[in-house]
Design an enzyme around this catalytic site. Structure first.
Site, short mmCIF file in Angstrom:
data_model
loop_
_atom_site.label_atom_id
_atom_site.label_comp_id
_atom_site.label_asym_id
_atom_site.label_seq_id
_atom_site.Cartn_x
_atom_site.Cartn_y
_atom_site.Cartn_z
N ASP A 54 0.83 -1.21 0.00
CA ASP A 54 0.00 0.00 0.00
C ASP A 54 0.87 1.26 0.00
OD1 ASP A 54 0.85 -0.16 2.62
OD2 ASP A 54 -1.13 0.19 3.51
N SER A 55 2.20 1.08 0.04
CA SER A 55 3.11 2.21 -0.17
C SER A 55 2.86 2.83 -1.54
CB SER A 55 4.57 1.75 -0.06
OG SER A 55 4.82 0.66 -0.93
N ASP B 112 -1.16 -6.13 -0.37
CA ASP B 112 -1.47 -5.53 0.93
C ASP B 112 -2.96 -5.31 1.11
OD1 ASP B 112 0.52 -5.06 2.79
OD2 ASP B 112 1.17 -3.18 1.88
N LYS C 83 -1.14 -9.36 2.76
CA LYS C 83 -0.38 -8.90 3.92
C LYS C 83 -1.24 -7.93 4.71
CE LYS C 83 3.28 -5.92 3.71
NZ LYS C 83 2.72 -4.77 4.47
N GLU D 295 -1.20 -5.43 8.54
CA GLU D 295 -0.37 -4.88 9.61
C GLU D 295 -0.97 -5.17 10.98
OE1 GLU D 295 0.39 -0.71 8.88
OE2 GLU D 295 1.13 -1.11 6.84
N GLU E 223 9.44 -4.06 10.13
CA GLU E 223 9.80 -2.76 9.54
C GLU E 223 10.25 -1.78 10.62
OE1 GLU E 223 6.93 -0.89 6.91
OE2 GLU E 223 8.14 0.94 6.78
O1 KIV Z 1 3.51 -1.13 1.61
C1 KIV Z 1 4.68 -1.54 1.53
O2 KIV Z 1 5.41 -1.27 0.57
C2 KIV Z 1 5.17 -2.33 2.64
C3 KIV Z 1 6.65 -2.60 2.66
C4 KIV Z 1 7.35 -1.40 3.14
C5 KIV Z 1 6.98 -3.79 3.49
O3 KIV Z 1 4.44 -2.71 3.48
#
Ligand code: KIV
Length: 274
Positions: A49-50, A88, A118, A120, A187
């Site tokens: 989600d970055s 994510d 993924k 968090e 992280e």
């Molecule tokens: O969203 C993302 O790119 C991430 C990485 C920094 C692990 O969660």
């Protein structure tokens, strides 16, 4: 009905088998063409989600939607034929209840074809991780500096810098491993804590600003390619594509303005009459 499983693609059990073995190579990826370039060099591509920040120019990841993740997940799956693709779960799509998380994670798998999701969070997400994994959705966890909780942290701050913080973070790592996550991103975590967690839990740890002792590493692709003008301090840049792109565009603009492009090689020239 028979499910099509691509036997050439890296699988979730193969990633688990990297524990205390060869390091797992991971990168984020958001587009089809870069996915093709990365595919034979990485084990895991994360549609992180970055993307909200590095592709869409948002200040944080909080404004990223499930639809954005699905769109970029579909693009990456068009280019990635070998790497395991993880997508994510964005902020607000899984925290409410395991059932809501299942519905949204199932959409990610069904609509993109990715292999895992993924999310968090540590102990607070253990019940959700168990709910998803026992129903067929592989989960990569993410603890330490979790950007979706930036308002609680008050900024992008390294976690575990005092030993007093360690027990809670270690409890998070144990809880998500026991809940069935197949790997966990650590992280922005103090190096000795990340190394200790790596020794203590049974699933691979994937570090980002954590420790070289993790079972694998991940970087945000735009950061390592030099496309982000202000990357996090720990990032090593392997290319300087930002300045390269600017130089190329400057050269092109100069040629257009001086009418030297297109040149004599103009492919659009008229055919000679016969
Ligand atoms: O969203 C993302 O790119 C991430 C990485 C920094 C692990 O969660």
């Amino acid at each position: 009905m028979s499910a099509q499983i691509d036997s050439k693609r890296v699988s979730v059990p193969e990633i688990r088998a990297h524990k205390n073995a060869k390091p797992v190579v991971c990168l984020t990826c958001y587009h089809a063409h870069t996915a093709k370039l990365l595919d034979s060099h990485v084990d895991v591509m994360l549609v992180g989600d970055s993307l909200g920040m590095v592709i869409h120019g948002l200040e944080t990841t909080l404004g990223v939607t499930l639809e954005m993740m699905i769109l970029h997940g579909q693009a990456v799956m068009r280019g990635a034929k070998k790497a395991l693709v993880v997508v994510d779960m964005p902020f607000g799509s899984y925290e409410e209840s395991p059932q809501v998380a299942f519905r949204n994670a199932a959409r990610l798998l069904a609509e993109t074809g990715c292999q895992a999701v993924k999310l968090e969070g540590g102990s607070a997400m253990a019940e959700t991780i168990a709910y998803l994994t026992t129903r067929g959705i592989p989960v990569m966890a993410h603890i330490g500096l979790t950007p979706q909780r930036i308002q609680i942290f008050g900024g992008f701050k390294t976690q575990g810098r005092t030993e007093a913080e360690w027990p809670a973070i270690e409890a998070d790592a144990k809880a998500i491993a026991e809940a069935g996550a197949f790997a966990v991103v650590l992280e922005g975590m103090a190096e000795p804590l990340a190394a200790k967690i790596t020794r203590d839990i049974a699933i691979p740890t994937i570090g980002i600003g954590a420790s070289a002792e993790c079972d694998g590493q991940i970087l945000v692709m735009e950061d390592m390619l030099g496309l982000n003008p202000s990357p996090p301090k720990f990032v090593r840049q392997y290319a300087s594509m930002g300045p390269d792109i600017e130089a190329a565009v400057k050269a092109y603009a100069a040629e257009v303005r001086s009418r030297s492009f297109p040149g004599k090689e103009n492919v659009y020239a008229m055919k000679k009459a016969v």
